[in-house]
Scaffold this active site. Structure first.
Site, mmCIF file in Angstrom:
data_model
loop_
_atom_site.group_PDB
_atom_site.id
_atom_site.type_symbol
_atom_site.label_atom_id
_atom_site.label_comp_id
_atom_site.label_asym_id
_atom_site.label_seq_id
_atom_site.Cartn_x
_atom_site.Cartn_y
_atom_site.Cartn_z
ATOM 1 N N ASP A 13 -54.988 95.380 -101.882
ATOM 2 C CA ASP A 13 -55.085 96.707 -100.986
ATOM 3 C C ASP A 13 -55.719 96.421 -99.947
ATOM 4 O OD1 ASP A 13 -53.777 98.176 -103.133
ATOM 5 O OD2 ASP A 13 -55.689 99.129 -103.861
ATOM 6 N N ARG A 93 -71.580 100.587 -105.394
ATOM 7 C CA ARG A 93 -70.975 100.990 -104.300
ATOM 8 C C ARG A 93 -71.829 101.340 -102.994
ATOM 9 N NH1 ARG A 93 -66.564 98.569 -105.421
ATOM 10 N NH2 ARG A 93 -65.359 99.441 -107.006
ATOM 11 N N ASP A 122 -64.666 106.041 -105.837
ATOM 12 C CA ASP A 122 -65.170 105.132 -105.014
ATOM 13 C C ASP A 122 -65.119 105.779 -103.632
ATOM 14 O OD1 ASP A 122 -66.173 103.328 -106.920
ATOM 15 O OD2 ASP A 122 -64.436 102.158 -106.553
ATOM 16 N N SER A 182 -56.627 96.527 -113.686
ATOM 17 C CA SER A 182 -57.265 96.786 -112.548
ATOM 18 C C SER A 182 -58.755 96.496 -112.914
ATOM 19 C CB SER A 182 -57.255 98.381 -112.129
ATOM 20 O OG SER A 182 -58.056 98.566 -110.995
HETATM 21 N N1 ARG Z 1 -64.493 104.674 -113.478
HETATM 22 C C1 ARG Z 1 -65.552 103.788 -113.212
HETATM 23 C C2 ARG Z 1 -66.616 104.518 -111.986
HETATM 24 O O1 ARG Z 1 -66.089 105.324 -111.343
HETATM 25 C C3 ARG Z 1 -65.174 102.478 -112.774
HETATM 26 C C4 ARG Z 1 -63.877 102.096 -111.982
HETATM 27 C C5 ARG Z 1 -63.723 100.818 -111.538
HETATM 28 N N2 ARG Z 1 -62.485 100.467 -111.002
HETATM 29 C C6 ARG Z 1 -61.555 99.588 -111.766
HETATM 30 N N3 ARG Z 1 -60.333 99.447 -111.019
HETATM 31 N N4 ARG Z 1 -61.854 99.166 -112.764
HETATM 32 O O2 ARG Z 1 -67.742 104.270 -112.118
#
Ligand code: ARG
Length: 404
Positions: A13, A93, A122, A182
């Protein structure tokens, strides 16, 4: 010269974002910033190589020590959890965005790019930090905006379209073995989603785990680990002082080897989507467990009851990425005051997927052996009688009324 700082992971991406920034959004100078918060060293190296091969001005920022000190440790103090998972992606983040902002300010860029889609959390976390620290900056999220069609409309990028675009624009992409999962990783936790894992009833295959052993592969002998805390943060293991970063890495290893730290939950994302999430976070699970056990030894009943709601609020703010929120500061004022007494040791037994507290001690313990023991000299049990007689006075009156 139009300069943009792209938050760059090296994945498909964000790699596709590089030519997009140049061709579609008119930036002739793309600066890529990869922030190391403990993802695999190979990923960092790969990001560097790809960025260079595409002619960006590239920076790798090692933020691991800062991540532990300024993000994981506050999270330990607040028993940082969201719906049963020790928040990890969420707390990394803000730091990643902060480092991008620092680079932009240093290099005179006034625009940011990131690879978040429009479905996840994110985008909120990253843009909140950018908008807080550089309100005037332009923010571009090509994956959220979608692919530009010949008729001028936009539609969500499919993976095939991304790969075609990448190939047509000299983007080096991994020898595409089908990307099944992912994954987002930092030293506080690893998150795995996508593919069949999206189905709530699909049992996670062993192959998704990297940090934690399956039950069958765990040693038969348990590991006993004594964690020393000072003012709410871990400082030593089995009596040996550790730097924050080394301590987290060491506990990740010890707990992971004993199969501790797998979490499988349904998670409510900020947009309301329910998603199935798998995490492995061995160090975080053990350190939070130990921290809570120590708080239980030194805190009063009222403090602990109140703190559990403070912690929940804190966890929610941190999950949403609202790192500079005044409410967060208010909560931390309480949290940090209590942490002044969260000093001592906790011993945890790690064995075959479980972590159990088997001992705790503190100079601030609200515990007295004489008072608690059955044959206490100072606790006169006859003095309880009056209190017991009066206990529940109002609720007994209510009961009598109800009989009439
Ligand atoms: N859902 C989790 C959060 O918002 C983590 C997502 C992480 N992304 C991934 N592609 N595994 O904290």
């Amino acid at each position: 010269m139009k300069k943009i700082v792209l938050v760059y992971s090296g994945g498909l991406d964000t790699s596709v974002c590089i030519p997009l920034m140049r061709e579609e959004y008119g930036f002739d100078h793309v600066i890529t910033v990869t922030v190391d918060v403990g993802q695999p060293a190979d990923d960092i190296k790969q990001a560097e190589e790809r960025a260079v091969s595409m002619g960006t001005e590239h920076y790798t920022v090692d933020a691991r020590a800062e991540f532990v000190q300024e993000y994981c440790w506050p999270s330990v103090k607040a028993n940082g959890d969201y719906q049963g998972y020790p928040i990890s992606t969420s707390i990394a983040r803000p730091l990643i965005a902060l480092k991008a902002v620092e680079k932009a300010q240093e290099l005179g860029a006034t625009a940011f790019g990131h690879g978040c889609t429009g479905k996840g959390n994110d985008q909120f976390r990253i843009e909140y930090i950018m908008r807080t620290l550089m309100p005037e900056a332009q923010i571009i999220a090509p994956m959220r905006e979608g692919k530009l069609n010949p008729d001028g409309s936009r539609s969500p990028w499919t993976r095939t379209e991304e790969i075609d675009y990448a190939n047509a624009h000299g983007v080096v992409i991994p020898q595409t073995k089908d990307k099944i999962w992912s994954i987002d990783e930092n030293l506080w936790g690893r998150s795995i989603e996508g593919g069949h894992l999206e189905e709530p009833n699909y049992s996670p295959p062993e192959e998704i785990f990297q940090w934690t052993r399956g039950l069958g592969a765990c040693p038969d002998t348990p590991t006993l680990l004594t964690i020393g805390f000072e003012n709410g943060v871990p400082v030593s293991l089995d009596g040996v002082p550790y730097s924050p970063l080394d301590l987290v890495l060491k506990v990740n290893k010890l707990a992971g080897d004993n199969g501790v730290g797998r979490v499988d939950i349904m998670e409510d994302r900020m947009l309301g989507l329910k998603v199935r999430e798998n995490y492995e976070c061995p160090g975080a699970v053990v350190l939070l467990l130990a921290h809570k056990a120590l708080e239980a030894l030194v805190g009063t009943q009222s403090e602990l009851k109140f703190k559990s709601s403070v912690d929940r609020e804190w966890g929610e703010l941190a999950y949403k990425g609202l790192w500079f929120d005044p409410f967060k500061e208010d909560l931390e004022a309480f949290i940090n005051k209590l942490q002044e007494r969260v000093t001592g040791t906790v011993t945890v037994r790690l064995a075959k997927g479980s972590a159990v507290v088997v001992g705790r001690s503190s100079e601030f313990a609200l515990y007295n052996e004489d008072l608690a023991s059955f044959d206490s000299k100072t606790f006169d049990q006859s003095e309880s009688l009056g209190m017991v007689k009066i206990h529940g006075l109002q609720s007994r009156m209510y009961w009598l009324l109800k009989q009439k």
